[in-house]
Design an enzyme around this catalytic site. Structure first.
Site, short mmCIF file in Angstrom:
data_model
loop_
_atom_site.label_atom_id
_atom_site.label_comp_id
_atom_site.label_asym_id
_atom_site.label_seq_id
_atom_site.Cartn_x
_atom_site.Cartn_y
_atom_site.Cartn_z
N ARG A 14 56.70 7.22 -26.17
CA ARG A 14 58.02 7.50 -27.02
C ARG A 14 58.93 6.54 -27.06
O ARG A 14 59.95 6.50 -27.82
CB ARG A 14 58.45 8.88 -26.63
CG ARG A 14 57.76 9.91 -27.27
CD ARG A 14 57.92 11.26 -26.34
NE ARG A 14 59.43 11.43 -26.72
CZ ARG A 14 60.04 12.40 -25.74
NH1 ARG A 14 59.33 12.96 -24.75
NH2 ARG A 14 61.45 12.71 -25.80
N LYS A 21 57.70 1.11 -19.82
CA LYS A 21 58.74 1.86 -19.75
C LYS A 21 60.00 1.37 -18.53
O LYS A 21 61.01 1.19 -18.89
CB LYS A 21 58.21 3.38 -19.76
CG LYS A 21 59.42 4.33 -19.55
CD LYS A 21 59.35 5.47 -20.21
CE LYS A 21 58.68 6.59 -19.09
NZ LYS A 21 58.70 7.66 -19.46
N GLU A 155 53.03 24.41 -13.47
CA GLU A 155 53.19 23.29 -14.84
C GLU A 155 53.90 24.39 -16.17
O GLU A 155 53.03 25.46 -16.21
CB GLU A 155 52.15 22.37 -15.02
CG GLU A 155 52.26 21.33 -14.12
CD GLU A 155 53.70 20.79 -13.58
OE1 GLU A 155 54.15 20.19 -14.63
OE2 GLU A 155 54.28 20.73 -12.83
N ASN A 170 61.43 21.84 -11.25
CA ASN A 170 60.88 20.73 -10.28
C ASN A 170 61.34 19.36 -11.03
O ASN A 170 61.07 18.96 -12.31
CB ASN A 170 59.20 20.61 -10.29
CG ASN A 170 58.78 19.36 -9.51
OD1 ASN A 170 59.33 18.85 -8.60
ND2 ASN A 170 57.69 19.12 -9.88
N ASN A 228 62.51 8.91 -21.40
CA ASN A 228 61.17 8.95 -22.17
C ASN A 228 61.28 8.39 -23.67
O ASN A 228 60.19 8.14 -24.22
CB ASN A 228 60.42 10.42 -22.30
CG ASN A 228 60.28 11.12 -20.80
OD1 ASN A 228 59.25 10.46 -20.26
ND2 ASN A 228 61.01 12.09 -20.76
N ARG A 334 82.56 -21.67 -18.96
CA ARG A 334 81.11 -21.79 -18.32
C ARG A 334 80.78 -22.17 -17.06
O ARG A 334 81.84 -22.47 -16.20
CB ARG A 334 80.41 -22.77 -19.20
CG ARG A 334 80.44 -22.16 -20.96
CD ARG A 334 79.77 -23.31 -21.78
NE ARG A 334 78.77 -23.94 -21.25
CZ ARG A 334 77.98 -25.10 -21.58
NH1 ARG A 334 78.98 -26.02 -22.42
NH2 ARG A 334 76.94 -25.37 -21.10
N ALA A 381 95.76 -30.77 -27.62
CA ALA A 381 94.71 -30.01 -28.67
C ALA A 381 93.70 -31.22 -29.16
O ALA A 381 94.09 -32.24 -29.44
CB ALA A 381 95.48 -29.54 -30.00
N TYR A 388 78.23 -36.68 -22.07
CA TYR A 388 76.80 -36.80 -22.44
C TYR A 388 76.40 -37.92 -23.29
O TYR A 388 77.02 -38.01 -24.31
CB TYR A 388 76.21 -35.64 -22.97
CG TYR A 388 74.92 -35.36 -23.15
CD1 TYR A 388 73.95 -35.56 -22.12
CD2 TYR A 388 74.32 -35.12 -24.22
CE1 TYR A 388 72.67 -35.52 -22.20
CE2 TYR A 388 72.83 -35.00 -24.39
CZ TYR A 388 71.88 -34.94 -23.23
OH TYR A 388 70.76 -35.04 -23.47
N ALA A 424 98.02 -40.01 -28.67
CA ALA A 424 97.19 -39.28 -29.43
C ALA A 424 96.18 -39.93 -30.26
O ALA A 424 96.62 -41.14 -30.51
CB ALA A 424 97.91 -38.53 -30.43
#
Ligand code: UD1
Ligand code: CA
Length: 457
Positions: A14, A21, A155, A170, A228, A334, A381, A388, A424
């Site tokens: 289901r 599951k 059952e 149960n 389930n 990060r 800013a 890199y 700047a």
């Protein structure tokens, strides 16, 4: 000697999923991992996970867990048959204290205290975890004798009308002396409505053998809820989040709305912490006294010291933030971001693998990666550390009291000396000396007599 057997061979049809599951998550963690957490609290001598459907994927998902043993149940002939597959791996000691506890991989939230009570309730016999439900449809029913002792479990599909009226069910979780359990499992049959080997039939055999069968109840109803379907998964997720929220509220944390709070890991808070709506906490998060987290923030494996405010829509991952800092709105920290006391990191600023010293500020639109920034530095800013070169990463060092003008690119490796000022728009490719103005910029000219072109008619 305590053994724990976790049943996880079922299909979970289901769920409508290719994922086994028990690997579906609750609070960000596979259901089976929750069960293991509780099991481990009991310090068992052995844990055996019975796998079947998707066995390989389950095994792989828990590869790093050296304390786990797996048993393969293929095909699946019922819960009794499932435990039988684990029998060869169960450990036994002197007999007296040898007990096997059976848990379900898709009943993720059973709490250690409940399991302790179940083990207590067994004395030196067997015990089942039961619950009284208004609607007991579908469950195995607990049949008690005239003295009120557990006599057997029937059952739903095998029960008579009278038995179906029983409201005590149960939960599936039970504990039994290991040697007895082995014996009973060898004696159960599959002559029943489902043609399965029922683990629950061991209860009747225990009583017949004169072994006492005790019962215990879970501390809270959600502990024994099984998953389930996706609907049940979503419902249990909300209940668990509600429970976690309640625990935080009781510990003195303010949640703007406990219904809009998600914790997928652990959250340790100091006094008078405030958390606004829609935040997600993952991994290990620590918030110091008086920390405020604005709406819709994500914090994953983060520590934030006292007095710091994280404003709306900020995303922090593997970062450390000092005291009285101001982060966000819209900040992105990060892995490896280490922010000192009283730092300010504003909107659209991304910081990765960098130290930002105390009292330094990067208030708007910047990328600081692989950098060591000193104290009292002002990052203008539009500043970018060009860390890199397409192949390797390089570090940028900015010493104390430097002033980085707006729209500056720092082409790493490069160093800005103490107290230096960058004009700047500078593209810094060589070190900037301390206390001096460095600027790389074409000189501004004004062209006299220039005229705009006009459209020819
Ligand atoms: C079982 C109990 C029932 C109880 C109910 C609680 C039996 C016979 N019945 O019924 O008394 O009220 O749980 O939810 O035990 N599994 C295997 N291999 C199998 C069959 C099941 O590993 O061959 C696992 C399933 O993946 C699941 C658990 O055992 O985790 C229970 O199986 P399920 O089919 O849900 O049992 P129920 O029929 O609901
Ligand atoms: Ca079930």
């Amino acid at each position: 000697m305590l053994n724990v057997v976790i049943l996880a061979a079922g299909l979970g049809k289901r769920m409508q999923s290719d994922l086994p599951k028990v690997l579906h998550t609750l609070a960000g963690k596979p259901m089976l991992a929750h069960v293991l957490d509780s099991a481990r609290q009991l310090e068992p001598a052995r844990i055996v996970v019975v796998v079947g459907h998707g066995a390989e994927r389950v095994r792989q998902a828990f590869e790093g867990h050296a304390d786990l043993h797996f048993a393969l149940q293929q095909p699946q002939h019922g819960t009794g048959h499932a435990v039988q597959q684990a029998v060869p791996q169960l450990l036994e000691g002197d007999g007296k204290d040898d007990v096997t506890l059976v848990l379900y991989g898709d009943v993720p939230l059973v709490q250690p205290a409940t399991l302790q009570r179940l083990l207590q309730a067994r004395g030196d016999g067997m015990a089942v975890l039961t619950e009284v439900l208004e609607d007991s449809t579908g469950y195995g029913r607990i049949v008690r004798d005239a003295q009120g002792h557990v006599a057997r479990i029937v059952e739903h599909k095998d029960a008579t009308e009278a038995e179906r009226a029983i409201k005590e069910v149960n939960t599936g979780i039970l504990a039994a002396p290991t040697a007895c359990l082995k014996d009973w499992l060898g004696r159960i049959g599959n002559n029943n409505a489902q043609g399965e080997y029922y683990l629950t039939d061991t209860v009747g055999l225990a009583v017949a053998d004169g072994v006492t069968v005790g019962a215990a109840q879970p501390g809270a109803a959600w502990e024994t809820l099984g998953v389930n379907s996706r609907v049940q998964q979503a419902e249990l997720e909300r209940r668990w989040q509600g429970e976690q929220a309640r625990r935080l509220l009781e510990a003195g944390v303010t949640l703007a709305d406990p219904a809009r709070f998600d914790l997928r890991g652990s959250l340790v808070c100091g006094r008078d912490v405030f958390i606004d709506v829609g935040c997600v906490f993952e991994g290990q998060v620590t918030l110091g006294d008086g920390v405020r987290v604005g709406p819709h923030c994500v914090l994953r494996d983060v520590s934030v010291d006292a007095g710091t405010h994280i404003e709306a829509f900020s995303h922090l991952h593997q970062a450390e933030v000092g005291r009285d800092a101001r982060i966000g709105p819209y900040a992105r920290l990060r892995p490896g971001a280490e922010l000192g006391d009283r730092t300010h990191v504003g909107n659209f600023v991304e910081i990765k693998k960098s130290v930002l010293g105390a009292d330094s500020k990067a208030n708007h639109l910047a990328y600081i990666g692989d950098a060591d920034v000193g104290q009292r530095v002002n990052v203008g800013a539009g500043t970018i550390t060009c860390n890199y070169d397409g192949v390797n990463k390089h570090r940028t060092v900015i010493e104390d009291d430097a002033f980085i003008g707006s729209d500056t690119q720092l082409v790493a490796p490069v160093r800005v000396g103490r107290g230096a000022t960058l004009g700047a728009g500078t593209t810094l490719t060589r070190d900037a000396p301390a206390d001096k103005l460095t600027v790389s910029r074409a000189r501004q000219v004004t062209v006299e007599g220039w005229q705009r072109p006009v459209k020819k008619s």
